[in-house]
Design an enzyme around this catalytic site. Sequence first.
Site, PDB file in Angstrom:
ATOM      1  N   LYS A  58       3.056  -3.029  -1.226  1.00  0.00           N
ATOM      2  CA  LYS A  58       3.182  -1.933  -0.268  1.00  0.00           C
ATOM      3  C   LYS A  58       4.386  -1.066  -0.589  1.00  0.00           C
ATOM      4  CE  LYS A  58       5.262  -5.100   3.069  1.00  0.00           C
ATOM      5  NZ  LYS A  58       5.204  -5.602   4.423  1.00  0.00           N
ATOM      6  N   GLY A  60       4.669   2.456  -1.057  1.00  0.00           N
ATOM      7  CA  GLY A  60       4.497   3.444  -2.114  1.00  0.00           C
ATOM      8  C   GLY A  60       3.903   2.897  -3.388  1.00  0.00           C
ATOM      9  N   SER A  61       3.431   1.675  -3.375  1.00  0.00           N
ATOM     10  CA  SER A  61       2.792   1.087  -4.540  1.00  0.00           C
ATOM     11  C   SER A  61       1.347   1.563  -4.604  1.00  0.00           C
ATOM     12  CB  SER A  61       2.845  -0.434  -4.443  1.00  0.00           C
ATOM     13  OG  SER A  61       4.189  -0.857  -4.419  1.00  0.00           O
ATOM     14  N   ARG A  62       0.655   1.174  -5.662  1.00  0.00           N
ATOM     15  CA  ARG A  62      -0.744   1.588  -5.775  1.00  0.00           C
ATOM     16  C   ARG A  62      -1.555   0.505  -6.457  1.00  0.00           C
ATOM     17  NH1 ARG A  62      -0.048   5.631 -10.826  1.00  0.00           N
ATOM     18  NH2 ARG A  62      -1.510   4.611 -12.201  1.00  0.00           N
TER      19      ARG A  62
END
Length: 100
Positions: A58, A60-62
């Site tokens: 989580k 801003g990760s993808r």
Amino acid sequence: MASREECSDRNEQNVVTVVGDGTTVVFKQIAGLLARRIVFSKKTGDRVAVGERVGLIKFGSRVDVLFGPEWEIVVRPGMRVAGGSSVIARRRSEEGSGGA
């Protein structure tokens, strides 16, 4: 930021290949600037059920998901998806892929 293309190679990541029922799906968990930690609960050889949660990332990760040609992508650019509840692709039926 994980949304930048160069992060696909530079940021911490976990690449997972799921094989079964004549198809393969690959997904990459790519850590963002703040997360820097990927949680993944499966081990090599473990079974994965449809819709099962296998990890967490989580801030801003993808997650990139790579499908083969046997899949029909149902999400479109700009749509919001939620892990574990949004359908992003459906496997094409073999009956309907043979021609006109």
